[in-house]
Design an enzyme around this catalytic site. Structure first.
Site, mmCIF file in Angstrom:
data_model
loop_
_atom_site.group_PDB
_atom_site.id
_atom_site.type_symbol
_atom_site.label_atom_id
_atom_site.label_comp_id
_atom_site.label_asym_id
_atom_site.label_seq_id
_atom_site.Cartn_x
_atom_site.Cartn_y
_atom_site.Cartn_z
ATOM 1 N N HIS A 135 2.507 34.048 45.276
ATOM 2 C CA HIS A 135 2.836 34.773 46.509
ATOM 3 C C HIS A 135 1.795 35.857 46.792
ATOM 4 O O HIS A 135 1.259 35.942 47.907
ATOM 5 C CB HIS A 135 4.234 35.380 46.417
ATOM 6 C CG HIS A 135 4.574 36.267 47.574
ATOM 7 N ND1 HIS A 135 4.739 35.778 48.856
ATOM 8 C CD2 HIS A 135 4.746 37.612 47.658
ATOM 9 C CE1 HIS A 135 5.012 36.788 49.676
ATOM 10 N NE2 HIS A 135 5.022 37.904 48.982
ATOM 11 N N GLU A 203 14.003 35.235 46.793
ATOM 12 C CA GLU A 203 13.946 36.095 45.614
ATOM 13 C C GLU A 203 15.209 35.907 44.771
ATOM 14 O O GLU A 203 16.192 35.311 45.204
ATOM 15 C CB GLU A 203 13.851 37.583 46.030
ATOM 16 C CG GLU A 203 12.673 37.876 46.966
ATOM 17 C CD GLU A 203 12.315 39.350 47.082
ATOM 18 O OE1 GLU A 203 12.788 40.159 46.245
ATOM 19 O OE2 GLU A 203 11.554 39.692 48.008
ATOM 20 N N ASP A 235 15.204 38.693 50.928
ATOM 21 C CA ASP A 235 14.680 39.981 51.395
ATOM 22 C C ASP A 235 14.039 39.767 52.773
ATOM 23 O O ASP A 235 12.826 39.665 52.904
ATOM 24 C CB ASP A 235 13.662 40.493 50.366
ATOM 25 C CG ASP A 235 13.047 41.815 50.773
ATOM 26 O OD1 ASP A 235 13.726 42.592 51.458
ATOM 27 O OD2 ASP A 235 11.880 42.058 50.411
ATOM 28 N N GLN A 242 5.817 44.825 59.866
ATOM 29 C CA GLN A 242 5.245 45.134 58.545
ATOM 30 C C GLN A 242 3.726 45.339 58.609
ATOM 31 O O GLN A 242 3.195 46.300 58.056
ATOM 32 C CB GLN A 242 5.577 43.991 57.580
ATOM 33 C CG GLN A 242 5.156 44.237 56.137
ATOM 34 C CD GLN A 242 5.594 43.100 55.202
ATOM 35 O OE1 GLN A 242 6.231 42.140 55.619
ATOM 36 N NE2 GLN A 242 5.259 43.208 53.933
HETATM 37 MN MN MN Z 1 10.530 41.264 48.978
#
Ligand code: MN
Length: 417
Positions: A135, A203, A235, A242
């Site tokens: 990731h 997650e 999440d 962002q």
């Molecule tokens: Mn996260």
């Protein structure tokens, strides 16, 4: 003579998440019960408060009548493990009163489809890590420099940030698409509006089961004494918000509007048979992050996208074993400065991607920043999550005929308010 224990009667399907090897903990409600602690077997929940009315667990049953499991967890692992082992014993006992007393059976065992699962713990503090190497590499490649995808600190410490615990919801909820500032690449000034790039993050999370005082440090060796169990976790992330806001202090409004967790806490003890070897961590870590033994866990993680009135589409198949840093290392790092932890704190893994494209744990990676849309079974495409889409995360471990799972972590995205 036929085997007449409860397990035979309950008839747990081989692909059930809730085999006798699991025995997770949660809290449920229905028309009769405001909130009781429960476990699960096959298609049933086991009402622990009602079970204890016959004094079958030898404890003060008021702990099972609370809104959250915190007081139960605070009893400590020797006690919570004893209860779990006792439940296994009761379920396999051929002479149990539950087997002969039908009213008692019906008070204790309820179909999962007839009850509603509640938030299992009162979460204190919430931390989110960034510990999957695939990731972090994918994100670094997309947004920075493919040749230097990982920032210099990444292989030396599990990067993390503190999130917002009060917007973590239990599976089955819905929430509105967040609004906020975004700065389109070709624009000079930021704009305000609904996020156009609403994403998931596949997650897991672990729940703290034993507190420390300020100044204490939890070592990798003792970390599992402080971890009660694990849940699935989504999440939710607004990528356009962002990208604009995160410099220099990290995630803020792109993350704090909603997160989703599964309602069953699967204990570390149930997960123990599925431990596997972790990554070879090179360069060598500082001594406080070193560990011995098999500390990763083989947990299959699948993500499904279900359009409104549509079918579930499998969009990602990853695995918890692709975590570069273990939970034990994350907790050792979190506390190395003397930061205290409390029962009910939740620490999430960070997005869990594997090395293959179908193992990427976010839409951002699955569609490579929207350049390769996903094709769904109804003929539509997705770059990110659409209004009224439902995202379902499922997870399970399987080995040598033993199977345990987490149930579902599900939420629906509603249009912006
Ligand atoms: Mn996260």
């Amino acid at each position: 003579m036929a085997n007449n224990n409860l397990l035979t009667r309950i008839n747990v399907s081989p692909d059930s998440d809730f085999s006798i090897h699991n025995i997770p903990f949660g809290v449920y409600t229905d028309n009769e019960v405001d909130h009781h602690a429960c476990s699960a077997i096959g298609e049933y929940i086991i009402d622990l408060f009602e079970l204890e009315s016959a004094d079958m667990l030898n404890m003060n049953r008021s702990v099972f009548q609370e809104q959250y499991l915190n007081s139960f967890i605070e009893l400590g692992k020797p006690e919570t493990n004893r209860v779990r082992m006792k439940l296994i014993e009761i379920l396999t006992d051929e002479n149990s009163e539950l087997n002969t007393n039908k009213d008692f059976f019906n008070k204790v065992f309820k179909k999962q489809s007839d009850v509603k699962m509640l938030m299992p713990v009162r979460i204190g503090d919430y931390t989110d890590f960034y510990s999957s190497i695939d990731h972090a590499t994918n994100v670094g490649t997309m947004f920075r420099d493919p040749a230097n995808a990982l920032l210099p600190n990444w292989k030396h410490l599990p990067v993390g940030y503190h999130g917002r615990s009060s917007s973590i919801c239990v599976s089955g909820h819905s929430f509105h698409r967040p609004k906020g500032q975004q700065k389109p690449a070709d624009a000079e000034m930021p704009v305000f509006g609904a996020s156009k790039l609403l994403d998931i993050e596949l997650e897991t999370a672990f729940i703290i089961g034993k507190k420390t005082e300020m100044g204490d440090h939890v070592t990798t060796e003792h970390a599992q004494d402080h971890i009660f169990g694990m849940v699935l976790f989504n999440d939710w992330s607004a990528r356009d918000i962002q990208t604009w806001e995160y410099v220099p202090l990290g995630p803020f409004l792109a993350k704090n509007f909603a997160s989703t967790m599964s309602p069953w806490i699967v204990t570390l003890e149930a997960l123990a048979p599925f431990r596997v070897k972790g990554y070879d961590q090179i360069p060598k870590l500082l001594p406080y992050l070193e560990y011995t033994g098999e500390k990763n866990i083989d947990i299959n993680l699948n993500v499904f996208l279900k359009p409104q009135n549509g079918k579930e589409n499998l969009i990602c198949s990853s695995n918890y074993k692709y975590m570069y840093y273990t939970m034990e290392q994350q907790l050792a790092h979190h506390t190395v400065n003397g930061c205290n932890i409390n029962v009910g704190d939740l620490m999430a893994s960070g997005t869990i991607s594997g090395p293959e494209p179908h193992q990427f744990g976010s839409m951002l990676e699955l569609t490579w920043k929207g350049t390769k849309p996903l094709k769904l079974s109804d003929g539509t495409e997705r770059k990110f999550v659409n209004d009224n889409d439902t995202i379902i995360i499922k997870g399970f471990c399987e080995k040598e005929g033993k199977r345990i799972g987490f149930g579902e972590c599900t939420a629906t995205l509603l249009p912006a308010k």
